[in-house]
Design an enzyme around this catalytic site. Sequence first.
Site, PDB file in Angstrom:
ATOM      1  N   ARG A 195       8.439  24.439 -29.850  1.00 48.39           N
ATOM      2  CA  ARG A 195       7.238  24.105 -30.379  1.00 48.39           C
ATOM      3  C   ARG A 195       6.059  25.134 -29.873  1.00 48.39           C
ATOM      4  O   ARG A 195       5.039  25.112 -30.348  1.00 48.39           O
ATOM      5  CB  ARG A 195       6.808  22.453 -30.030  1.00 48.39           C
ATOM      6  CG  ARG A 195       6.509  22.498 -28.370  1.00 48.39           C
ATOM      7  CD  ARG A 195       6.266  21.133 -28.102  1.00 48.39           C
ATOM      8  NE  ARG A 195       5.418  20.224 -28.474  1.00 48.39           N
ATOM      9  CZ  ARG A 195       4.156  20.148 -27.655  1.00 48.39           C
ATOM     10  NH1 ARG A 195       4.096  20.789 -26.503  1.00 48.39           N
ATOM     11  NH2 ARG A 195       3.088  19.344 -28.381  1.00 48.39           N
ATOM     12  N   ASP A 203       3.885  32.420 -18.858  1.00 46.46           N
ATOM     13  CA  ASP A 203       5.139  32.738 -19.381  1.00 46.46           C
ATOM     14  C   ASP A 203       5.484  34.077 -19.693  1.00 46.46           C
ATOM     15  O   ASP A 203       6.805  34.724 -19.478  1.00 46.46           O
ATOM     16  CB  ASP A 203       5.422  32.013 -20.912  1.00 46.46           C
ATOM     17  CG  ASP A 203       5.146  30.505 -20.725  1.00 46.46           C
ATOM     18  OD1 ASP A 203       6.215  29.717 -21.365  1.00 46.46           O
ATOM     19  OD2 ASP A 203       4.215  30.209 -20.427  1.00 46.46           O
ATOM     20  N   ARG A 248      -9.826  28.032 -21.957  1.00 47.25           N
ATOM     21  CA  ARG A 248      -9.160  28.205 -20.827  1.00 47.25           C
ATOM     22  C   ARG A 248      -8.169  29.263 -20.376  1.00 47.25           C
ATOM     23  O   ARG A 248      -7.683  29.811 -21.753  1.00 47.25           O
ATOM     24  CB  ARG A 248      -8.356  26.876 -20.199  1.00 47.25           C
ATOM     25  CG  ARG A 248      -7.098  26.367 -21.316  1.00 47.25           C
ATOM     26  CD  ARG A 248      -6.502  25.118 -20.743  1.00 47.25           C
ATOM     27  NE  ARG A 248      -5.255  24.719 -21.672  1.00 47.25           N
ATOM     28  CZ  ARG A 248      -5.252  23.998 -22.433  1.00 47.25           C
ATOM     29  NH1 ARG A 248      -6.371  23.376 -22.979  1.00 47.25           N
ATOM     30  NH2 ARG A 248      -4.192  23.736 -23.371  1.00 47.25           N
ATOM     31  N   ARG A 315      -8.074  17.414 -25.556  1.00 47.30           N
ATOM     32  CA  ARG A 315      -7.606  18.712 -26.039  1.00 47.30           C
ATOM     33  C   ARG A 315      -6.874  18.593 -27.414  1.00 47.30           C
ATOM     34  O   ARG A 315      -6.402  17.604 -27.841  1.00 47.30           O
ATOM     35  CB  ARG A 315      -6.405  18.912 -25.019  1.00 47.30           C
ATOM     36  CG  ARG A 315      -6.684  19.463 -23.240  1.00 47.30           C
ATOM     37  CD  ARG A 315      -5.544  19.655 -22.754  1.00 47.30           C
ATOM     38  NE  ARG A 315      -4.899  18.218 -22.570  1.00 47.30           N
ATOM     39  CZ  ARG A 315      -3.568  17.909 -22.568  1.00 47.30           C
ATOM     40  NH1 ARG A 315      -2.722  18.928 -22.904  1.00 47.30           N
ATOM     41  NH2 ARG A 315      -3.151  16.922 -22.576  1.00 47.30           N
ATOM     42  N   ASP A 351       1.387  21.580 -15.997  1.00 49.41           N
ATOM     43  CA  ASP A 351       0.932  20.280 -16.754  1.00 49.41           C
ATOM     44  C   ASP A 351       1.930  19.384 -17.334  1.00 49.41           C
ATOM     45  O   ASP A 351       2.745  19.772 -18.025  1.00 49.41           O
ATOM     46  CB  ASP A 351      -0.015  20.786 -18.005  1.00 49.41           C
ATOM     47  CG  ASP A 351       0.701  21.812 -18.845  1.00 49.41           C
ATOM     48  OD1 ASP A 351       1.458  22.529 -18.300  1.00 49.41           O
ATOM     49  OD2 ASP A 351       0.152  21.940 -19.980  1.00 49.41           O
ATOM     50  N   GLU A 582      13.836  24.956 -21.281  1.00 47.64           N
ATOM     51  CA  GLU A 582      12.739  25.321 -20.524  1.00 47.64           C
ATOM     52  C   GLU A 582      12.445  24.896 -19.147  1.00 47.64           C
ATOM     53  O   GLU A 582      12.172  25.615 -18.094  1.00 47.64           O
ATOM     54  CB  GLU A 582      11.529  24.367 -21.186  1.00 47.64           C
ATOM     55  CG  GLU A 582       9.897  24.561 -20.654  1.00 47.64           C
ATOM     56  CD  GLU A 582       9.186  23.461 -21.396  1.00 47.64           C
ATOM     57  OE1 GLU A 582       7.991  23.623 -21.263  1.00 47.64           O
ATOM     58  OE2 GLU A 582       9.513  22.374 -21.610  1.00 47.64           O
TER      59      GLU A 582
END
Length: 628
Positions: A195, A203, A248, A315, A351, A582
């Site tokens: 995604r 990253d 941000r 968001r 997060d 991940e």
Amino acid sequence: MYQSCRSNQLRPFRRLSKSLIFSLSLLSLATMSLATSLSPNCSGTDTVVATTPLVTFLVRVQETALRTFGEEDFDPKLYVDLSLKFNLSKTQKAFDELPRSGENGTVSVEDLKVFIATYFDDAGDDLVYYDPVDFVPEPEGFLPKVKNPEVRSWALEVHALWKKLSRKVSDGVLEHPELHTLLPLPEPVVVPGSRFREVYYWDSYWVIRGLLASKMYETAKAIVTNLIFHVDTYGYVLNGGRAYYTNRSQPPLLSAMVYEIYNRTCDVELVRKALPALLKEHAFWNSEIHKVTIQDAQGCNHNLSRYYAMWNKPRPESSRRDKEFASKFLGNSEKQQFYRDVASAAESGWDFSTRWMRNTSEFSTTSTTSILPVDLNVYILKMELDIAFFANVLGNKSTMESFLEAAEARKNAINSVFWNEEMGQWLDYRLTNGTICTESETWQACNQNQNAYASNFIPLWIDLFHSDLLQVIRIDSQGQTTWNTENALDFDHKCKDAALVENVMRSFQGSGLVHAAGIATSLINSGHQWDFPNGWPPIQHMIVEGLLRSGLKEARSLAEDIAVRWIKTNYVGYKKTGAMHEKYNVQKCGEFGGGGFYKPQTGFGWSNGVVLTFLEEFGWPEDLGIGC
């Protein structure tokens, strides 16, 4: 600009031979304008970067899709990643004319599916596959320490993933940017995967470390060029390459990327191109919205930085969930502050985590802007050291001296505010006032967060915490300052502060964070993805590399043990699922991580980079098994 007091908690810096101050002439007018314009008032409702009309519209589509399709397998990010086939006005008109029923104005499944297929291209279609010019199936000199044929074969498969993850922005985005939330970029990118279809800031550091192990230097430089483009365009590197991320940033590691590439290639022109952007980024992270002054017990002021997103609404990529949590607040100002704190947690890269919550069992107590994070200030310290190094490469003595002074001040601040002698860790500090409306805040020991988080050990990553600053530079009898080594951060191991490293290493070993398959992010099993039992590639790498740099035999042994555990869990997970993940479950070798607000993702940029970096450093003996 920087305080000159000394920390009494650790061996202090020796003073440089002369007083050094920042020269404002080094900063462009644009940089100074950025730094001074980012100044919140005490209401906390200002400092907001406006979004685009397209993003606002796509959030409406997202909310309608949730009502129509339901919760199961719903990914809100997909809808704000869609591209328009026609102009916004025509698309909005068609959307407003869709038949609706019920009090909520629900659109039927069939009508919404037809609308989306008619008016939108699929999410991700605005990035097209790109064949990297420097990719070869087996680079010359690739991982020479890996002797085990099974491990080597797997490493080449991981290396091949760079080709699968390489993209470039489509011509359509460049020709009609108003139809896309994807932002234009001048060079190809490497995406994380799944995604995460666009470039992401922090990253990219571990992607670049892996690309360097894969000898893909041009691809690595292209990533840096794109991030410099962000700074030139927006004043800072964005969280990611979408319009809804312009409010941000993310952990500031651009200087570290440039340093690693320069260390391999000696590309002076890259340094020359990067330095103005790094000066601008440094000004951003030291602007009024980020900078907080803490006064210690001796009356010395220390300037540190915090995360502070320029956003006070839900968001767009997670609108409905943010609204649900904010519904617990009655007042609009409280909701706005919550939205800013949630976006700031996203800016941190963690997060989400109990690290940002006043009550670890209640997400609505997220208060990221009220916390001074250890790791953020370590990254900025690294930036200051890197800028000093780059300035020396380019022969700019005044800039080098200014940023060595800045690094000295920040190290003192980190040790004065974060260091806890009893625990042998650096601890996040919670602000009493929660804002920066006062001139300074007085340090209190009770404001240190004494929960165990992997971030408590990130200062090990910076050589400055193993060595006195004066070991980095040489000052002659005339007061002339030069860099002391060809590689500014590879200090003489004899200069390491062995006692400090041993103290922190013992604390780390006894923290409960080290598990069978890697380092846990925290000890709190909250259900959030940056908590127990998840382990994340960046955390493994920074702590392992920090232990390795210390020069202590026991620290190297511990670093290698952790790296071996991490390589094994990645290998077994890959063989079981056919993918790199991940994050991983540190309790169970070969199991990928879970939790959080989206399904576990594969690909995966920084996971590939860390594995290749570990294999390059430690190798793999022919007779060492790779299974759990």
